[in-house]
Design a protein around this motif. Structure first.
Motif: not given
Length: 745
Positions: A103-107, A171-184, A218-220, A242-243
């Protein structure tokens, strides 16, 4: 859903709290209704709340985490609370189109480079007591320009520091990025930890946007399969982001599963739990069932086979415990001391009958089985020999102004409070308050008469600070209100200071008499110009003699019938037996001597004459010689005079002179009537009395309201049964004996 969440949802905190609350008390407010305990590892600032509570404990817990900006991790039944969990790692994860993501989220929707904050109550002119602005680092300002974030308007923030922390967080001065990947995938990027840990920080280079940001785990989410009667991890997904998750978002997720969890767990009650017992049992089970591997490298390393990140290192420097493979040792025992996130113990003794017990957030000290002190939860209690509370030291706030906070000492009704100085085997009270005996005492230092002592009371402590040098208060006592009492070999002095030599010359010293609940009369007032007694007679001695003010003058009296009265006009009267017997008028005339005729008291001149006569005497006047009258005398008698001779010689007068006829010399008496009192005869003495004289005390000055700047504030607190005062004093005596003995040893 983790069992922690449904257990927390199933508990409700029905009480509510309004006002300031420390982080420790806030967590106690949450967990007192749950089967969990907690340990505070970080440091947090107290916050203000309104109607906090009245909801399930999970919702309350998440709300407080968001408010205090805290993070937590769960170990067994103990919740550990940190400012920030996880480890800062120098691992670079490069995202590219080829790496598979779950899963990927960039905003950039919430991105901003400047934000303003306004705190406190808005003033009438539209400004705020706290107005702050926060800018992003310069590289982000250069990259994105000035992008304004939604301003913060929150009257709860009353300090610049608090508002700065809020803006720093929002204050959020970086793009909000959330990427979910496998531990591998994560390990392929260089994450070399055996198991991912929530809170760990790594670098993420997001190539499509050309940005590099710090992200956290942030999540496992781990998927298990059941093999050989055990759950074995099958797949682990790790979310890097970093959200900043908001408490409301978390609550939504928790509440959506609440009903399902309740149905699954129906019929299962809560188990009673004790933090100390559970901690001891958990530690025992861990040691008995541990599957460890011992490695002899830089000492002895014991590594957990199930989780290689958990290691214990033992060498000549000390013992260290790590949960991240040895990157950091958060718990360690070295020569410099013990470092630990939490220490759990039942009792600490010193090898004798005296001991210290830690339990339920309190520290208790005991002498055998007798409780002596209890420290914790906003107070320190002191106990008598019988185990009864005699006093409490606790933080308090003013009833009239709750924002004013302080520390109070509260004694039970039968106890006294004392600040003493101990010299050899004696104790000397510098301050003592005793309700039972009805006194409050303040004394100077206990010194010999030859050494001397002083008790000084100053209105302004700044006038007696270290900035004045070795002289203590020096001459600054004379520039403020002060009382100085001095004792030495041959004197016991009291000095009272008021006014000042700079800008306080209009000061006053007043003695007032209370006449009702809110009024007083000024009995005496001293200013720079003098001392006045505005309203009443000032008495000297035991006979009632004194000085008494009147509306039109002042009297110096022996009693009400005999006095000297000085009028505002300047006239002076001597009163005896309730009547004027002698008087001096403002025009220079006077009345002296009195006589009573037909019931009327009449005043006469100093020579007892009923007329105002002026005399002139000449001796040995020769016959035939012309005698000229002094011109001033002629004017005083308006040119009218009589001449009397001692031997009966004939006198021949003219307008300004006279001649004696005869053969022998004679003495001559010249008499004339005062020109401005001509024709007056047998004057009534009562006519000399000022008709405005009022023979009673003058009317009071305008009564002034009693000042209310000094008030007695009471505090709500615990009430205890009355202990034995004799027992408390006996206990104090025993303690003094013990201290002296210990010092001697």
């Amino acid at each position: 859903m983790h069992s922690f969440y449904w257990r927390m949802i199933d508990c409700v905190q029905y009480k509510q709290h309004t006002g300031s609350m420390t982080f420790f008390n806030a967590m106690q407010f949450v967990f007192e209704e749950t089967p969990y305990s907690f340990q505070v590892v970080g440091s947090f600032t107290a916050r203000e709340f309104e109607n906090l509570g009245g909801e399930n404990c999970l919702a309350l817990f998440v709300k407080l985490l968001d408010r205090y900006k805290a993070e937590f991790e769960l170990r067994g039944n103990i919740v550990y609370l940190h400012n920030r969990i996880g480890t800062e790692l120098d691992v670079m994860f490069r995202y590219s189109q080829q790496i598979k993501t779950i899963e990927k989220h960039v905003s950039t929707r919430n991105l901003s480079t400047v934000m303003r904050g306004y705190g406190g109550e808005q003033r009438e002119d539209g400004t705020y007591p706290v107005e702050r602005v926060k800018f992003a680092p310069q590289e982000y300002l250069d990259l994105y320009g000035v992008r304004h974030g939604t301003p913060v308007f929150d009257q709860r923030y009353t300090t610049n520091q608090g508002m700065d922390e809020r803006l720093e967080n929002d204050l959020i001065y970086e793009p909000e990025v959330s990427i979910t990947i496998d531990i591998v995938e994560l390990r392929a990027a260089g994450y070399n930890q055996a198991r991912p840990r929530a809170g760990d920080v790594v670098w993420l280079f997001y190539e499509p946007m050309g940005i590099m940001v710090r992200v956290r785990i942030v999540e496992i989410e781990t998927e298990y399969e059941f093999i050989d009667n055990a759950f074995v991890p099958k797949k682990t997904a790790v979310t890097l982001s970093n959200i900043q998750d908001k408490a409301t978002d978390m609550m939504t997720r928790f509440e959506n599963t609440n009903k399902t969890v309740r149905d699954l767990m129906a019929g299962k009650g809560k188990l009673p739990w004790n933090v100390l017992d559970e901690a001891v049992l958990a530690a025992t089970r861990a040691l008995q069932s541990a599957q460890t591997q011992l490695i002899f490298e830089n000492g002895i390393i014991a590594r957990d086979k199930n989780n290689p990140q958990n290691i214990v290192l033992f060498n000549s420097a000390g013992i260290g415990i790590s949960q991240n493979g040895g990157a950091t040792f958060d718990d360690a025992l070295v020569a410099g001391g013990l470092v630990a996130e939490a220490v759990m113990a039942g009792a600490i003794t010193q090898g004798g009958p005296r001991s210290v017990v830690l339990a339920d957030g309190y520290v208790y000290t005991l002498d055998g089985e007798d409780l002596t002190t209890a420290l914790g939860q906003y107070g320190m209690e002191f106990f008598s020999y019988e185990g009864e509370v005699v006093g409490t030291l606790y933080p308090s706030r003013s009833i009239n102004n709750p924002s004013v906070k302080g520390i109070s000492v509260s004694m039970v009704d039968s106890a006294y409070y004392s600040i003493d100085y101990q010299y050899e085997n004696n104790r000397y009270a510098s301050f003592q308050m005793n309700k039972q005996q009805g006194y409050t005492l303040t004394a100077g230092p206990a010194r010999s008469q030859s050494q001397g002592a002083q008790l000084v009371m100053l209105a302004n402590a700044a006038m007696a600070g270290n900035d004045l040098g070795a002289g203590g208060w020096g001459n600054r006592t004379t520039d403020q209100a002060a009382i100085v009492m001095t004792q030495n070999n041959n004197r016991n002095d009291v000095e009272l200071f008021y006014g000042g030599y700079s800008n306080r010359n209009n000061a006053r010293f007043q003695l007032k008499h209370n006449i009702n609940d809110n009024q007083s009369n000024i009995m005496m007032e001293a200013t720079a110009s003098g001392v006045r007694f505005p309203s009443f007679k000032t008495v000297f001695g035991t006979r009632g003699a004194g000085v008494e003010p009147f509306p039109n003058g002042i009297a110096l009296s022996i009693n009400n019938s005999n006095y000297i009265f000085l009028h505002d006009s300047g006239q002076v009267e001597f009163w005896a037996g309730g009547r004027v017997v002698h008087a001096f008028a403002t025009d220079g005339t006077k009345q002296g001597g009195t006589i009573e005729i037909d019931g009327e008291r009449l005043g006469m001149s100093p020579v007892d004459s009923p007329q105002f006569l002026i005399e002139y005497l000449i001796t040995d006047v020769q016959p035939g010689k012309r005698v000229y009258i002094d011109e001033r005398f002629l004017k005083a008698v308006d040119g009218k005079f009589a001449v009397f001779t001692a031997n009966g010689a004939t006198v021949k007068k003219s307008a300004k002179s006279f001649v004696i006829e005869g053969e022998d010399a004679t003495d001559v008496r010249i008499v004339g009537e005062r020109y401005d009192q001509a024709g007056r005869f047998w004057q009534l003495q009562e006519e000399w009395r000022d008709p405005n004289t009022v023979l009673r005390p003058a009317s009071f000055d305008t009564a002034e309201g009693i000042e209310s700047s000094i008030q007695i504030h009471t505090e709500e607190g615990n009430y205890y049964e009355q202990p034995s005062g004799e027992a408390a004093r006996a206990r104090a005596k025993d303690v003094s004996a013990y201290v002296r003995k210990a010092r001697g040893a």
